[in-house]
Design a protein around this motif. Structure first.
Motif, PDB file in Angstrom:
ATOM      1  N   VAL A  23       0.867  -1.166   0.000  1.00 35.31           N
ATOM      2  CA  VAL A  23       0.000   0.000   0.000  1.00 35.31           C
ATOM      3  C   VAL A  23       0.908   1.222   0.000  1.00 35.31           C
ATOM      4  N   CYS A  24       0.670   2.104  -0.957  1.00 36.07           N
ATOM      5  CA  CYS A  24       1.444   3.341  -1.064  1.00 36.07           C
ATOM      6  C   CYS A  24       0.558   4.496  -0.624  1.00 36.07           C
ATOM      7  N   TYR A  25       1.072   5.312   0.257  1.00 41.18           N
ATOM      8  CA  TYR A  25       0.398   6.527   0.692  1.00 41.18           C
ATOM      9  C   TYR A  25       1.150   7.660   0.007  1.00 41.18           C
ATOM     10  N   VAL A  26       0.525   8.261  -0.988  1.00 41.97           N
ATOM     11  CA  VAL A  26       1.203   9.267  -1.797  1.00 41.97           C
ATOM     12  C   VAL A  26       0.664  10.642  -1.425  1.00 41.97           C
ATOM     13  N   HIS A  27       1.554  11.475  -0.932  1.00 39.24           N
ATOM     14  CA  HIS A  27       1.216  12.830  -0.514  1.00 39.24           C
ATOM     15  C   HIS A  27       1.697  13.805  -1.583  1.00 39.24           C
ATOM     16  N   HIS A  28       0.841  14.727  -1.961  1.00 35.53           N
ATOM     17  CA  HIS A  28       1.192  15.758  -2.939  1.00 35.53           C
ATOM     18  C   HIS A  28       1.536  17.030  -2.173  1.00 35.53           C
ATOM     19  N   VAL A  29       2.751  17.535  -2.402  1.00 35.37           N
ATOM     20  CA  VAL A  29       3.230  18.715  -1.687  1.00 35.37           C
ATOM     21  C   VAL A  29       3.898  19.686  -2.663  1.00 35.37           C
ATOM     22  N   CYS A  30       4.079  20.912  -2.196  1.00 40.48           N
ATOM     23  CA  CYS A  30       4.731  21.914  -3.047  1.00 40.48           C
ATOM     24  C   CYS A  30       6.246  21.748  -3.037  1.00 40.48           C
ATOM     25  N   ASP A  31       6.836  21.383  -1.881  1.00 40.21           N
ATOM     26  CA  ASP A  31       8.282  21.229  -1.763  1.00 40.21           C
ATOM     27  C   ASP A  31       8.569  20.281  -0.601  1.00 40.21           C
ATOM     28  N   SER A  32       9.168  19.146  -0.893  1.00 37.31           N
ATOM     29  CA  SER A  32       9.466  18.175   0.164  1.00 37.31           C
ATOM     30  C   SER A  32      10.892  18.313   0.693  1.00 37.31           C
ATOM     31  N   GLY A  33      11.629  19.294   0.177  1.00 35.62           N
ATOM     32  CA  GLY A  33      13.027  19.431   0.563  1.00 35.62           C
ATOM     33  C   GLY A  33      13.312  20.484   1.606  1.00 35.62           C
ATOM     34  N   THR A  34      12.657  21.639   1.492  1.00 37.14           N
ATOM     35  CA  THR A  34      12.935  22.734   2.420  1.00 37.14           C
ATOM     36  C   THR A  34      11.641  23.440   2.814  1.00 37.14           C
ATOM     37  N   GLY A  35      11.693  24.102   3.942  1.00 37.88           N
ATOM     38  CA  GLY A  35      10.570  24.925   4.368  1.00 37.88           C
ATOM     39  C   GLY A  35       9.585  24.200   5.275  1.00 37.88           C
ATOM     40  N   LEU A  36       8.530  24.913   5.615  1.00 37.27           N
ATOM     41  CA  LEU A  36       7.523  24.416   6.541  1.00 37.27           C
ATOM     42  C   LEU A  36       6.824  23.155   6.031  1.00 37.27           C
ATOM     43  N   CYS A  37       6.500  23.110   4.741  1.00 33.10           N
ATOM     44  CA  CYS A  37       5.822  21.929   4.176  1.00 33.10           C
ATOM     45  C   CYS A  37       6.726  20.702   4.249  1.00 33.10           C
ATOM     46  N   ALA A  38       8.019  20.888   4.008  1.00 29.09           N
ATOM     47  CA  ALA A  38       8.975  19.784   4.126  1.00 29.09           C
ATOM     48  C   ALA A  38       9.040  19.293   5.566  1.00 29.09           C
ATOM     49  N   ASP A  39       9.042  20.207   6.523  1.00 29.52           N
ATOM     50  CA  ASP A  39       9.043  19.816   7.936  1.00 29.52           C
ATOM     51  C   ASP A  39       7.787  19.021   8.278  1.00 29.52           C
ATOM     52  N   LYS A  40       6.648  19.454   7.760  1.00 30.91           N
ATOM     53  CA  LYS A  40       5.391  18.773   8.062  1.00 30.91           C
ATOM     54  C   LYS A  40       5.332  17.383   7.445  1.00 30.91           C
ATOM     55  N   ILE A  41       5.817  17.228   6.214  1.00 31.46           N
ATOM     56  CA  ILE A  41       5.768  15.899   5.594  1.00 31.46           C
ATOM     57  C   ILE A  41       6.742  14.952   6.287  1.00 31.46           C
ATOM     58  N   ARG A  42       7.864  15.480   6.786  1.00 33.67           N
ATOM     59  CA  ARG A  42       8.784  14.643   7.572  1.00 33.67           C
ATOM     60  C   ARG A  42       8.109  14.183   8.865  1.00 33.67           C
ATOM     61  N   SER A  43       7.289  15.053   9.451  1.00 37.25           N
ATOM     62  CA  SER A  43       6.542  14.703  10.658  1.00 37.25           C
ATOM     63  C   SER A  43       5.529  13.589  10.369  1.00 37.25           C
ATOM     64  N   VAL A  44       4.830  13.690   9.248  1.00 36.90           N
ATOM     65  CA  VAL A  44       3.878  12.640   8.844  1.00 36.90           C
ATOM     66  C   VAL A  44       4.619  11.325   8.648  1.00 36.90           C
TER      67      VAL A  44
END
Length: 181
Positions: free
Chosen positions: A74-95
């Protein structure tokens, strides 16, 4: 944590010569999921699940049962603007850390593949072949009738992609889109 993602159940057909050990199966499945990354398209105005900018990257989190016959994942695929830097990257690392904890997996760095200099990943809501970002093209995307996952702007794009897409298409058993309300 509420998330916006797609959950894909796959029953991949692993070549017999690579299905001899769990290590070989896992190596093959990592390459397989890398290759099918462009199949994770959607015809909605797909946005980053954290900041609502246009999503341009997908982050894959997987649970697999390669020892089963047939193997399943089972793949859980998250669509994000930037997975490398910034707040969104921090949040996806938390997930990712949360998912690893629930799966009893040790912490590990989230893989981020930076685009080449000057390259911008195409929006998630575009054709899997031509990646046309024009509003007209994105509004008319049609999904593959078999897998219900990959999106195309025309029959021509779909036909031209079949050789590449068929391996993913045949492996997809179930697709569930999860949206924030």
């Amino acid at each position: 944590m509420e998330q916006r993602r797609v959950e894909i159940t796959l029953n991949p057909i692993i070549p017999a010569n690579l299905a001899t050990t769990l290590e070989k199966k896992n190596k093959w499945i990592m390459e397989f999921t890398r290759k099918i990354g462009q199949d994770m398209k959607h015809n909605r105005n797909w946005r980053c699940e954290f900041c609502n900018k246009h999503a341009r990257e997908t982050v894959w989190m997987k649970a697999s049962w390669m020892h089963l016959d047939p193997p399943r994942m089972v793949c859980y695929v998250h669509h994000v603007c930037d997975s490398g830097t910034g707040l969104c990257a921090d949040k996806i690392r938390s997930v990712d850390a949360e998912m690893r904890a629930h799966s009893n997996l040790p912490p590990a760095p989230l893989l981020h593949v930076a685009p080449p200099e000057g390259y911008v990943y195409p929006m998630s809501a575009t054709c899997a072949v031509c990646n046309d970002e024009a509003n007209k093209s994105r509004k008319n995307l049609k999904q593959c009738a078999r897998c219900g996952l990959t999106r195309y702007c025309s029959v021509e794009c779909q036909h031209s992609d079949w050789k590449r897409h068929k391996q993913c298409c045949k492996a997809v058993k179930k697709v569930e889109w999860h949206w924030k309300k």
